[in-house]
Design a protein around this motif. Structure first.
Motif, PDB file in Angstrom:
ATOM      1  N   ARG A  60     -29.624 -29.486   4.418  1.00 21.12           N
ATOM      2  CA  ARG A  60     -28.866 -28.799   3.362  1.00 21.12           C
ATOM      3  C   ARG A  60     -27.475 -28.389   3.832  1.00 21.12           C
ATOM      4  O   ARG A  60     -27.053 -27.253   3.699  1.00 21.12           O
ATOM      5  N   ARG A  61     -26.749 -29.369   4.364  1.00 20.29           N
ATOM      6  CA  ARG A  61     -25.389 -29.134   4.851  1.00 20.29           C
ATOM      7  C   ARG A  61     -24.456 -30.202   4.309  1.00 20.29           C
ATOM      8  O   ARG A  61     -24.850 -31.343   4.088  1.00 20.29           O
ATOM      9  N   LEU A  62     -23.193 -29.805   4.140  1.00 19.71           N
ATOM     10  CA  LEU A  62     -22.170 -30.745   3.695  1.00 19.71           C
ATOM     11  C   LEU A  62     -21.480 -31.375   4.895  1.00 19.71           C
ATOM     12  O   LEU A  62     -21.298 -30.710   5.925  1.00 19.71           O
ATOM     13  N   PRO A  63     -21.063 -32.620   4.776  1.00 22.32           N
ATOM     14  CA  PRO A  63     -20.303 -33.239   5.866  1.00 22.32           C
ATOM     15  C   PRO A  63     -18.961 -32.537   6.049  1.00 22.32           C
ATOM     16  O   PRO A  63     -18.429 -31.938   5.120  1.00 22.32           O
ATOM     17  N   GLU A  64     -18.434 -32.641   7.257  1.00 22.36           N
ATOM     18  CA  GLU A  64     -17.110 -32.090   7.532  1.00 22.36           C
ATOM     19  C   GLU A  64     -16.035 -32.901   6.842  1.00 22.36           C
ATOM     20  O   GLU A  64     -15.024 -32.364   6.413  1.00 22.36           O
ATOM     21  N   ARG A  65     -16.262 -34.214   6.755  1.00 22.60           N
ATOM     22  CA  ARG A  65     -15.295 -35.066   6.072  1.00 22.60           C
ATOM     23  C   ARG A  65     -15.935 -36.374   5.643  1.00 22.60           C
ATOM     24  O   ARG A  65     -16.946 -36.790   6.182  1.00 22.60           O
ATOM     25  N   VAL A  66     -15.284 -36.968   4.668  1.00 18.39           N
ATOM     26  CA  VAL A  66     -15.626 -38.303   4.191  1.00 18.39           C
ATOM     27  C   VAL A  66     -14.389 -39.149   4.455  1.00 18.39           C
ATOM     28  O   VAL A  66     -13.262 -38.719   4.201  1.00 18.39           O
ATOM     29  N   MET A  67     -14.591 -40.351   4.995  1.00 17.32           N
ATOM     30  CA  MET A  67     -13.478 -41.223   5.379  1.00 17.32           C
ATOM     31  C   MET A  67     -13.616 -42.573   4.698  1.00 17.32           C
ATOM     32  O   MET A  67     -14.695 -43.165   4.701  1.00 17.32           O
ATOM     33  N   VAL A  68     -12.513 -43.052   4.135  1.00 16.18           N
ATOM     34  CA  VAL A  68     -12.485 -44.328   3.422  1.00 16.18           C
ATOM     35  C   VAL A  68     -11.696 -45.335   4.256  1.00 16.18           C
ATOM     36  O   VAL A  68     -10.528 -45.100   4.572  1.00 16.18           O
TER      37      VAL A  68
END
Length: 142
Positions: A60-68
């Motif tokens: 139940r944690r969000l990623p620090e970042r999403v990279m494209v």
């Protein structure tokens, strides 16, 4: 999101793919360590926008970042922050703001709107996962 295209790159180390951050830190890519999908890829004119959701649903944690990335080059990155009530209903309120919508400007935007050319990764701590396109997107929908 930050716009620098040299902030990270993909590399192979010992048979495993990793995300190499600008600091030199290498984050190994593990299948399914972080859940989520690429739900939209839109390339119009010189604008490319990639959207979806990402979360570690077991912790139940969000990623620090999403990279494209496209063609091995980082195009856009940022932290998920868009409310996704559907994700919260399925996985808990802690991951409600798991949505992302990342944009960049590139002359190649229309060509890069093809899901086979874009790779999206979510990073959390010492691991990363590739986020796959939804079936409708992979099948050619957008």
């Amino acid at each position: 999101p930050y716009r620098g295209v040299r902030q990270a790159r993909l590399a192979r180390r010992g048979g495993r793919e990793v995300v190499v951050l600008r600091s030199g830190r290498e984050v190994p890519i593990f299948p399914d360590a972080i859940d989520g999908y690429v739900e939209g890829i839109d390339g119009r004119g010189t604008s490319l926008r990639v959207s979806g959701w990402a979360a570690d649903t077991s912790r139940r944690r969000l990623p620090e970042r999403v990279m494209v990335f496209a063609d091995g080059r980082l195009l856009a990155a940022g932290a998920p922050s868009i409310a996704r009530p559907d994700v919260a209903r399925a996985h808990g309120r802690a991951v409600e703001r798991s949505g992302y919508s990342l944009a960049t400007t590139t002359a190649a935007a229309p060509a890069l709107a093809d899901p086979s050319r874009v790779r999206v990764f979510a990073l959390l701590g010492d691991r990363a996962s590739e986020l796959k396109p939804t079936e409708s997107l992979a099948g050619g929908g957008s």
